[in-house]
Design a protein around this motif. Sequence first.
Motif, PDB file in Angstrom:
ATOM      1  N   ASP A  78       1.075  -1.202  -0.069  1.00  0.00           N
ATOM      2  CA  ASP A  78       0.019   0.041   0.071  1.00  0.00           C
ATOM      3  C   ASP A  78       0.886   1.099   0.078  1.00  0.00           C
ATOM      4  OD1 ASP A  78      -2.760   1.436   0.558  1.00  0.00           O
ATOM      5  OD2 ASP A  78      -1.482   1.989   2.179  1.00  0.00           O
ATOM      6  N   SER A  79       1.818   1.330   0.701  1.00  0.00           N
ATOM      7  CA  SER A  79       2.714   2.688   0.736  1.00  0.00           C
ATOM      8  C   SER A  79       3.535   2.465  -0.454  1.00  0.00           C
ATOM      9  CB  SER A  79       3.783   2.255   1.869  1.00  0.00           C
ATOM     10  OG  SER A  79       3.140   2.157   3.169  1.00  0.00           O
ATOM     11  N   GLN A  80       3.896   1.622  -1.058  1.00  0.00           N
ATOM     12  CA  GLN A  80       4.704   1.545  -2.335  1.00  0.00           C
ATOM     13  C   GLN A  80       3.541   2.229  -3.422  1.00  0.00           C
ATOM     14  OE1 GLN A  80       7.832   1.399  -3.135  1.00  0.00           O
ATOM     15  NE2 GLN A  80       8.033   1.079  -0.935  1.00  0.00           N
ATOM     16  N   PHE A  81       2.260   1.655  -3.544  1.00  0.00           N
ATOM     17  CA  PHE A  81       1.463   2.129  -4.347  1.00  0.00           C
ATOM     18  C   PHE A  81       1.076   3.643  -4.227  1.00  0.00           C
ATOM     19  CE2 PHE A  81      -0.795  -2.231  -4.329  1.00  0.00           C
ATOM     20  CZ  PHE A  81       0.279  -2.793  -5.252  1.00  0.00           C
ATOM     21  N   THR A  82       1.151   4.134  -3.104  1.00  0.00           N
ATOM     22  CA  THR A  82       0.731   5.647  -2.879  1.00  0.00           C
ATOM     23  C   THR A  82       1.903   6.400  -3.273  1.00  0.00           C
ATOM     24  OG1 THR A  82      -0.667   5.048  -1.162  1.00  0.00           O
ATOM     25  CG2 THR A  82       0.171   7.096  -1.073  1.00  0.00           C
ATOM     26  N   THR A  86       2.111   8.859  -6.299  1.00  0.00           N
ATOM     27  CA  THR A  86       2.216  10.436  -6.188  1.00  0.00           C
ATOM     28  C   THR A  86       3.206  11.067  -7.022  1.00  0.00           C
ATOM     29  OG1 THR A  86       1.613  10.107  -3.684  1.00  0.00           O
ATOM     30  CG2 THR A  86       3.008  12.158  -4.377  1.00  0.00           C
ATOM     31  N   ILE A  87       4.285  10.181  -7.226  1.00  0.00           N
ATOM     32  CA  ILE A  87       5.325  10.526  -8.270  1.00  0.00           C
ATOM     33  C   ILE A  87       4.901  10.881  -9.555  1.00  0.00           C
ATOM     34  CG2 ILE A  87       7.793   9.957  -9.038  1.00  0.00           C
ATOM     35  CD1 ILE A  87       8.267   8.786  -6.443  1.00  0.00           C
ATOM     36  N   THR A  88       4.134   9.707  -9.890  1.00  0.00           N
ATOM     37  CA  THR A  88       3.729   9.883 -11.301  1.00  0.00           C
ATOM     38  C   THR A  88       2.679  10.853 -11.663  1.00  0.00           C
ATOM     39  OG1 THR A  88       2.113   8.161 -10.842  1.00  0.00           O
ATOM     40  CG2 THR A  88       4.396   7.373 -11.706  1.00  0.00           C
ATOM     41  N   THR A  89       1.914  11.255 -10.668  1.00  0.00           N
ATOM     42  CA  THR A  89       0.744  12.012 -10.780  1.00  0.00           C
ATOM     43  C   THR A  89       1.542  13.717 -10.679  1.00  0.00           C
ATOM     44  OG1 THR A  89      -0.820  10.829  -9.849  1.00  0.00           O
ATOM     45  CG2 THR A  89      -1.211  13.192  -9.885  1.00  0.00           C
ATOM     46  N   ALA A  90       2.341  13.717 -10.055  1.00  0.00           N
ATOM     47  CA  ALA A  90       3.065  15.152 -10.220  1.00  0.00           C
ATOM     48  C   ALA A  90       3.978  15.220 -11.405  1.00  0.00           C
ATOM     49  CB  ALA A  90       3.957  15.086  -8.953  1.00  0.00           C
ATOM     50  N   ARG A  99       0.679  11.940 -20.336  1.00  0.00           N
ATOM     51  CA  ARG A  99      -0.432  11.108 -19.681  1.00  0.00           C
ATOM     52  C   ARG A  99      -0.755  10.114 -20.696  1.00  0.00           C
ATOM     53  NH1 ARG A  99      -4.201  16.408 -17.559  1.00  0.00           N
ATOM     54  NH2 ARG A  99      -2.766  17.006 -15.769  1.00  0.00           N
ATOM     55  N   GLU A 100      -0.467  10.325 -22.164  1.00  0.00           N
ATOM     56  CA  GLU A 100      -0.753   9.283 -22.753  1.00  0.00           C
ATOM     57  C   GLU A 100       0.252   8.031 -22.619  1.00  0.00           C
ATOM     58  OE1 GLU A 100      -0.810  10.893 -26.707  1.00  0.00           O
ATOM     59  OE2 GLU A 100      -2.553  12.045 -26.366  1.00  0.00           O
ATOM     60  N   VAL A 106       5.066   5.204 -15.225  1.00  0.00           N
ATOM     61  CA  VAL A 106       4.953   4.279 -13.935  1.00  0.00           C
ATOM     62  C   VAL A 106       6.201   3.284 -13.843  1.00  0.00           C
ATOM     63  CG1 VAL A 106       3.556   2.562 -12.833  1.00  0.00           C
ATOM     64  CG2 VAL A 106       2.346   4.664 -13.709  1.00  0.00           C
ATOM     65  N   ILE A 107       6.407   2.682 -15.020  1.00  0.00           N
ATOM     66  CA  ILE A 107       7.544   1.748 -15.159  1.00  0.00           C
ATOM     67  C   ILE A 107       8.850   2.603 -14.783  1.00  0.00           C
ATOM     68  CG2 ILE A 107       8.972   0.232 -16.549  1.00  0.00           C
ATOM     69  CD1 ILE A 107       6.284  -0.595 -17.886  1.00  0.00           C
ATOM     70  N   SER A 108       9.008   3.711 -15.263  1.00  0.00           N
ATOM     71  CA  SER A 108      10.367   4.387 -15.241  1.00  0.00           C
ATOM     72  C   SER A 108      10.451   4.830 -13.810  1.00  0.00           C
ATOM     73  CB  SER A 108      10.213   5.880 -16.026  1.00  0.00           C
ATOM     74  OG  SER A 108       9.980   5.327 -17.500  1.00  0.00           O
ATOM     75  N   ALA A 109       9.369   5.265 -13.208  1.00  0.00           N
ATOM     76  CA  ALA A 109       9.558   5.788 -11.806  1.00  0.00           C
ATOM     77  C   ALA A 109       9.778   4.593 -10.802  1.00  0.00           C
ATOM     78  CB  ALA A 109       8.182   6.437 -11.300  1.00  0.00           C
ATOM     79  N   SER A 110       9.371   3.526 -11.189  1.00  0.00           N
ATOM     80  CA  SER A 110       9.642   2.358 -10.422  1.00  0.00           C
ATOM     81  C   SER A 110      10.922   1.826 -10.523  1.00  0.00           C
ATOM     82  CB  SER A 110       8.432   1.043 -10.864  1.00  0.00           C
ATOM     83  OG  SER A 110       7.195   1.387 -10.663  1.00  0.00           O
ATOM     84  N   VAL A 111      11.436   1.897 -11.771  1.00  0.00           N
ATOM     85  CA  VAL A 111      12.791   1.355 -12.134  1.00  0.00           C
ATOM     86  C   VAL A 111      13.760   2.231 -11.266  1.00  0.00           C
ATOM     87  CG1 VAL A 111      14.736   1.160 -13.793  1.00  0.00           C
ATOM     88  CG2 VAL A 111      12.489   0.161 -14.296  1.00  0.00           C
ATOM     89  N   LEU A 112      13.693   3.539 -11.284  1.00  0.00           N
ATOM     90  CA  LEU A 112      14.388   4.647 -10.923  1.00  0.00           C
ATOM     91  C   LEU A 112      14.286   4.400  -9.218  1.00  0.00           C
ATOM     92  CD1 LEU A 112      16.247   6.994 -10.877  1.00  0.00           C
ATOM     93  CD2 LEU A 112      14.056   8.336 -10.851  1.00  0.00           C
TER      94      LEU A 112
END
Length: 231
Positions: A78-82, A86-90, A99-100, A106-112
Amino acid sequence: RDAIMIAFANCGTSIFAGFVIFSIIGFMANQAGTTVDQVIKGGTGLAFIAYPDAVTQMPVSPIWSFLFFSMLITLGLDSQFTMTETITTAIMDQWPQLRERKGLVVISASVLGFILGLSLCARGGSFMFDLINSYSASWSLLTLAIAEVLLLMYGYGYEKVFANIEEMGMKIPRVMKWYWTAMWCFLPPAILFFVLIMTFVNYSPAYSYRLQEGKYYFPDGIQVLGWLMAA
């Protein structure tokens, strides 16, 4: 109505969790024949050493162990999802053309995040964790909260906030307007400023219990790294 229900549910869950946590700590202290402050010192050992040891001493311990670690897994996910959301929305609010390609963002933020977290898996990862734990939720978080309240209530204007709420079809009684004005404009900034000042007054350099008996304080260079992370 939903916002009020969520607020009460959140506070109620916190109170319930407090009863559960301190009940387990009291049980451990009673089993050891000592006081609570001598049982645990906090940190990761609390979740992965102290609590598992406590649940193994309870009746039907396999069930309690399963429930406890299921709670840890769901809490972590849950903490990771939030955090990821937050990062991807910003990012997508700053660059709407992305947005497209939300999946790629999301994948880039997760890999980083994975790459940045590799330092926690090294030999000194536990010390890195203690350093981050000491500085991540300190004065920087309070400063951001104060800035958010001041910019929204005094920069944008609390009257415009009331107007936006009424635009959504919600009518606020006059008494509640006085209440929310006090809660938004006066009480939270005062409390946050007080907590921020006390944070600096009671400041202690980051330390760890992992190297020796007692507190091991990190060298000055590592303390500077912590301040840079907080900034």
